[in-house]
Structure formats: structure tokens, C-alpha cells
Design an enzyme around this catalytic site. Sequence first.
Site, PDB file in Angstrom:
ATOM      1  N   THR A   5       0.833  -1.188   0.000  1.00 32.31           N
ATOM      2  CA  THR A   5       0.000   0.000   0.000  1.00 32.31           C
ATOM      3  C   THR A   5       0.873   1.246   0.000  1.00 32.31           C
ATOM      4  O   THR A   5       2.037   1.203   0.355  1.00 32.31           O
ATOM      5  CB  THR A   5      -0.915   0.038   1.235  1.00 32.31           C
ATOM      6  OG1 THR A   5      -0.099  -0.060   2.416  1.00 32.31           O
ATOM      7  CG2 THR A   5      -1.900  -1.110   1.238  1.00 32.31           C
ATOM      8  N   CYS A   6       0.271   2.356  -0.402  1.00 31.08           N
ATOM      9  CA  CYS A   6       0.872   3.697  -0.364  1.00 31.08           C
ATOM     10  C   CYS A   6       1.717   3.995  -1.600  1.00 31.08           C
ATOM     11  O   CYS A   6       2.173   3.106  -2.298  1.00 31.08           O
ATOM     12  CB  CYS A   6       1.710   3.927   0.888  1.00 31.08           C
ATOM     13  SG  CYS A   6       0.870   3.491   2.430  1.00 31.08           S
TER      14      CYS A   6
END
Length: 459
Positions: A5-6
Site C-alpha cells: 500500500t501507499c
Amino acid sequence: METHTCTMFLAGKKATLDGSTIVCREEDYSNAFDPQRFVFVKPADQPRHYESKSTSFKIDLPDDPVGYTSTPDADSSAGVFAAAGINQHNVSMTGTLTITTNSRIRGIDPFNTTDGIGEEDLVTLVLPYIKTAREGVARLGHLLEKYGTYEANALAFGDQNEVWYMETFGGHHWAAVRIPDDAFMIAPNRQTIADFDFASDQTACSPDLKELIDRNQLNPALDGHYNLRQIFGSQTVTDTHYNNPRAWYVQHQLAADPVGQPTDQDLPFICHPRHKIAIEDIKQVMSSHYQGTPYDPYERDGKAPYRSIALNRNLELHILQIRNHVPAAIAGVHWLAFGPNAFNTVVPFYANVTDTPASYRDTPTDYAAGSMYWLTHTIAAIGDRHYDQARAAVEDYEQQVVATCRQLQRTTDQEVDPASPQAQLTRANQQMAEIAMKEATTLLGKLVTVAFKDAKLQY
């Protein structure tokens, strides 16, 4: 936190419109809610004894922390997950970007899943105790070498002069690179550092990193260069659809000489912009879903071939700006947005404060429209279903909030007393939050009207 994620974006001071350094990351989760808060951690509230909830790690912390902004989880039962902030020395930190690695390094230096440190801990353990970005790299590097980590992560630090990008390798090794002043970089969820110069003062690493590579015959290069992405990273089919296209899109939006295709495994690490980069440019690329390309899911009935930066599972976006050409008392600006980036707006909150606005600070763990986190998710839920009709209204909302907040920031910059600024900056932040909440509520009303007119129960 869910893995993979991110997305991170960094820029040096000569690459930005006003000479600021930029440390930016959008934080994601799974296809579920994970409410976020915006707080100011006072020195008295920083723990002197810290215990992780992810592992059995424990540590006594120094007795001289400084205050800092933070964006922790509203539900702290699994840990703080402070995510990012700016401290009172005008040093920014973001942590962490989950990154991929390969089995070779994990076989040599396994993760420490027993008492290691990770995303839950890193901002809390580092940010209150550093006076420069380089000190951040050094402090975190020491902790990684001594205690190890249970996951592969990337982090970044910034001060008024420098921006540093840092990656972990295996359980106890790491490397960091100073982003050139006239450059930017974009990092998806894979190891990104390419050619690495062990002799440069613009790099840093765990002391035995080169020896580890040489002793274990990890370097595939024929020319003797050390490309850390090739040595420690992954080159998977998943990377070609999940990671690489995000870097490709941002580079094609901002780089002077963009190269490659969305699926390419060896896109550039460091890029030079075609023009100086504004906060609005950063927000635009961090809100991207491949607009203007055949890969936009809104043009493909939701059938997205590549993972975009803007998603329904965006939690918060921070653009940590350390300004030059202003007094140090007002240099740190923690631009913040909650929720899916295609439907939110950033607000330029001053970092040198005593508290944060309640609508951003007191996020309930259950739905409540009076908080910005939940209000933005409501806007996104309707806007996504009616994107074509909602797009112009969302663009107007973002323009209005940023313009009005910039006007307030300009006035505050001119009127603030640098010798005693915190009360005035805290009040300015409250005014900015009220502006954002008011405009978001107005936008929600417009989107409800759009959705109501499109109701199935008509006759």
C-alpha cells in the site's frame, strides 16, 4: 497495516516552485475503513518507555523529545501508526511505504518477527529526536541494525536543505539516498533505489551492506555497478501491473524527459522536472487514476488494467513542506487530506502549533459526518458512482478550498509574531479546517442532488 500500500513522492528545494523541500505520501489500507486522525504530540505526551503491539519490542526513549504533528489511526488498539509529521525543528518524516523484496536477501537476513520494529513504531521512535534529515536516517539506521524489522519498508526525511529517501533490506540492512536539489522521485510499492555509490556523501547505508552483497554474490551487474533495485528488489509480473505503472504515469506528467512504458521494470529512480513543481501539481499526480490515457477505470467501466494512485482505499495524503525564505517559526506546513484522493482536497496546516482542529483530530471509529475523514468518504461514495457529473464540482471544491486557505496563509505569514507564533498558527489552522468543512458540506449537497436526479425510482 495491509501490505503493498501507499505511494511516495519527494522533491528537492530547487525542483519546487517556492524553494521548499517536499516529503509526500498517500496512505492506503484494504477495501475497508481505517479512520485517521491529525494530532499534535506535545513533548509531555511522547512516551518515555515504548512497547510495540506488533512484536515484543520494548525500549526506553530519550527524555528530550520535541513536539510534532502526526496522523495516527483513530483506533490505536493495534498500535499508533503515526504515519508522518513535522517536528519543532522543522524536520519532516513519513513512514512507511510498504515495498517488495526478494527471497535472496530474506534467506540471508530474515525479518525479525519476534521483537523487531516496523511501520507501527518508526515515526514515534525517530521524529521527536532529530534536528536534520540526515540525523533521521542515522537514528533509524541504528535502530534497524540493532533491533531489526519484521517487514520491508521505505521512508523519507526532509529539512530546509535536504530530502533523503531510505529503504530497508532484509531484517537488519538499509540504504538511503539524498534526492538531488533539482530533482524529484516517485516510489510505488517496490524497491526503487537504483545505482548506488558507496563512497558518496550523498548516500548512507548499514556499514556492512557492500560486504554482504559481495560475500553472498548478490550483484547481477556485469559492469560492477551496484543497482540496489536489482540486488534486493523484485521483478515480478505483479510489479508490472501493480507498481511500475504508477511511477510511469507520474514521470510522464512531470519529468523533462519521460521514458518507458507502464509495465517497464527499470524506470528511472531520479527524475528532473520539466518545470518547477507546485503543491497543486503534487496533489494532482497523487490523485491520478491515469486520466488522459486508455487506462483510466472511469473510461473502462471500472475495469482497471493497472493499479492507480487514487483508490477507494486511500486513507490520507500528506504533503510535508519545509519552506525556505520565511521565518523558521512558520516554515513547516503539513498539507493534509483525508479519504480517496480523487474526491478530497489538501489543507495547508501549520506544523508549529499547540493543537489541531477537532474536525480532523477527533475522528470517530464509527461513521460520523461531522468529521472530515467520514465526510470525505461520503463524498467519494457518491462521486465515484456519478463521476462524470461530479467531476467539475469536485474540481471547483478543491480549487476553492486551496485558494481560500492560501489567502489565509498569506495573511497569517505576514501578521504572525515569529517570537511567539503557536497560538496564532493554531487559530489559523482552525479557520482552515472550518473552510474545508464548509466547502465539503456544500459539495456533498451538490452530489446528493446529482444522485437524487439519477434515482431509479422515477415515473
